[in-house]
Design a protein around this motif. Structure first.
Motif, short mmCIF file in Angstrom:
data_model
loop_
_atom_site.label_atom_id
_atom_site.label_comp_id
_atom_site.label_asym_id
_atom_site.label_seq_id
_atom_site.Cartn_x
_atom_site.Cartn_y
_atom_site.Cartn_z
N VAL A 56 -5.00 -1.58 2.11
CA VAL A 56 -4.44 -2.29 0.97
C VAL A 56 -3.00 -1.80 0.76
O VAL A 56 -2.61 -0.74 1.26
CB VAL A 56 -5.28 -2.05 -0.31
N ARG A 58 -0.01 0.07 -0.75
CA ARG A 58 -0.02 1.39 -1.38
C ARG A 58 0.31 1.30 -2.87
O ARG A 58 -0.04 2.20 -3.65
CB ARG A 58 0.97 2.32 -0.69
N ASP A 59 0.98 0.21 -3.31
CA ASP A 59 1.33 0.06 -4.72
C ASP A 59 0.32 -0.77 -5.50
O ASP A 59 0.49 -0.96 -6.72
CB ASP A 59 2.71 -0.60 -4.85
N ALA A 60 -0.69 -1.32 -4.80
CA ALA A 60 -1.64 -2.22 -5.46
C ALA A 60 -2.32 -1.53 -6.63
O ALA A 60 -2.83 -0.41 -6.50
CB ALA A 60 -2.68 -2.71 -4.47
N GLY A 61 -2.34 -2.19 -7.81
CA GLY A 61 -3.00 -1.65 -9.00
C GLY A 61 -2.15 -0.68 -9.79
O GLY A 61 -2.54 -0.26 -10.89
N HIS A 62 -0.98 -0.29 -9.25
CA HIS A 62 -0.11 0.66 -9.96
C HIS A 62 1.22 0.03 -10.33
O HIS A 62 2.16 0.74 -10.69
CB HIS A 62 0.12 1.90 -9.08
N ASN A 96 -10.28 2.31 -10.98
CA ASN A 96 -11.03 1.35 -10.17
C ASN A 96 -12.02 0.55 -11.01
O ASN A 96 -12.50 -0.50 -10.59
CB ASN A 96 -11.77 2.06 -9.04
N ARG A 102 -6.47 -0.39 -9.19
CA ARG A 102 -6.62 -0.17 -7.75
C ARG A 102 -8.08 0.08 -7.39
O ARG A 102 -8.89 0.39 -8.27
CB ARG A 102 -5.77 1.03 -7.31
N PRO A 106 -8.22 4.12 -1.96
CA PRO A 106 -7.57 3.02 -1.23
C PRO A 106 -7.54 3.27 0.27
O PRO A 106 -7.29 4.39 0.71
CB PRO A 106 -6.15 3.01 -1.81
#
Length: 348
Positions: A56, A58-62, A96, A102, A106
């Protein structure tokens, strides 16, 4: 050991399903032990070497500004989106368990995707897979339709290597009664269950015959458009095609030159391999695997000792001296005097 080992000569058939007039000796590799456990394990490991890394972002969800409100406000300490005037502000973020957060742990591209497999183990699995293709019961158990086939292993003349057109290949399969297996492939074409439908893998189908050749004189182009039919050069045999799914017994059509080449490639128990250094064919643990017949044979029964029919009685349980007077007297003979004095004292 393969059942076909009992028939050392194999008939060669022409492209018109007629006996070509010459026979070939069964290669020694068909007498190798059939080990489903080794084939399944090695297939499972080798199949991993084709995987492509994925992960995924690396910045997903952040990709939001969020901070925990801390304690004392009667809410969970999960980070919360800043600001006001919108539904999003105050919502949990990053975790999560949060909407738009995220995933747990991950995925990363540096996972250990590939596996190193011992060369000797790969060769052992290959020998087992080849031997299994010569056992009709295993080929039929795999689901192949070989009722009309004259012989297993099925060997055809080298003229098949010169086929140029798909029409010729289809005619060859029909005349040799192998088309029933391809018809089964057509009948099993169906839609894939799952996300693969969205990823250019919409349909799945069973596998048909595997054509193994020595010289490609047009054969690969002739067979490549027939569903379920694969072609493979005998010097580059692949376990993923010989035992797809890790299951033994694929229906193979051998050309005569490829069939004869097996002894050179894998050797025999008298002559080492000409292509593989420090390699000998694996030896079967038992020459005759019919265990019930062995145990009932007169040669074995007459050297066995007679069965011991004497009934051994179980040892009696040890008596408790506190409850059993005889056991007590064995341990302490003076206990009788003590007991009698106690009875007299009680009478007074």
């Amino acid at each position: 050991m393969s059942l076909s080992a009992a028939r050392p000569l194999i008939t060669v058939y022409s492209e018109k399903n007629e006996k070509a007039g010459n026979n070939v000796c069964l290669p020694a590799v068909f007498k190798a032990p059939v080990r489903p456990d080794i084939v399944s394990t090695i297939h499972n490991e080798i199949a991993k070497n084709k995987r492509q890394p994925y992960c995924v972002n690396r910045d997903a969800g952040h990709q939001t500004s969020a901070e925990s409100w801390g304690t004392g406000r009667a809410v969970a300490r999960i980070p919360r989106v800043r600001g006001g005037g919108t539904h999003r502000s105050g919502q949990g973020a990053f975790g999560n368990m949060c909407r738009g957060g995220r995933m747990f742990a991950p995925t990363k591209t540096w996972r250990r995707w590939h596996r190193r497999v011992n060369v000797a183990q790969k060769r052992y699995a290959m020998c087992s897979a080849i031997a299994a293709t010569g056992v009709p019961a295993l080929v039929m158990a795999k689901g192949h339709v070989i009722d009309g086939i004259s012989e297993v292993p099925f060997v055809v003349s080298d003229n098949v290597q010169g086929l140029q057109k798909t029409k010729q290949a289809v005619e060859f399969l029909r005349r040799n009664k192998a088309w029933a297996d391809v018809a089964k492939v057509y009948a099993t074409r169906r839609m894939r269950a799952g996300k693969g439908k969205l990823r250019n893998r919409r349909r799945v189908q069973k596998l048909g015959p595997l054509v193994i050749y020595d010289q490609d004189q047009g054969l690969t182009k002739a067979f490549r458009n027939i569903p379920g039919v694969d072609t493979m050069q005998v010097d580059a045999l692949n376990l993923l095609k010989l035992a797809p799914g890790g299951h033994l017994g694929r229906f193979c059509i051998w050309t005569a030159s490829a069939f004869k080449k097996l002894d050179t490639l894998y050797g025999t128990w008298k002559k080492p391999s000409g292509a593989k250094s420090n390699w000998n064919l694996p030896m079967p643990k038992m020459a005759n695997t019919d265990l019930s017949k062995l145990l009932k044979s007169e040669e074995i029964r007459k050297v066995l000792r007679a069965p011991n029919r004497k009934i051994v009685k179980a040892k009696k349980t040890k008596a408790n001296p506190l409850k059993n007077i005889r056991a007590l007297l064995k341990l302490n003979p003076y206990a009788a005097v003590t007991k009698k004095q106690a009875a007299l004292t009680q009478e007074k």
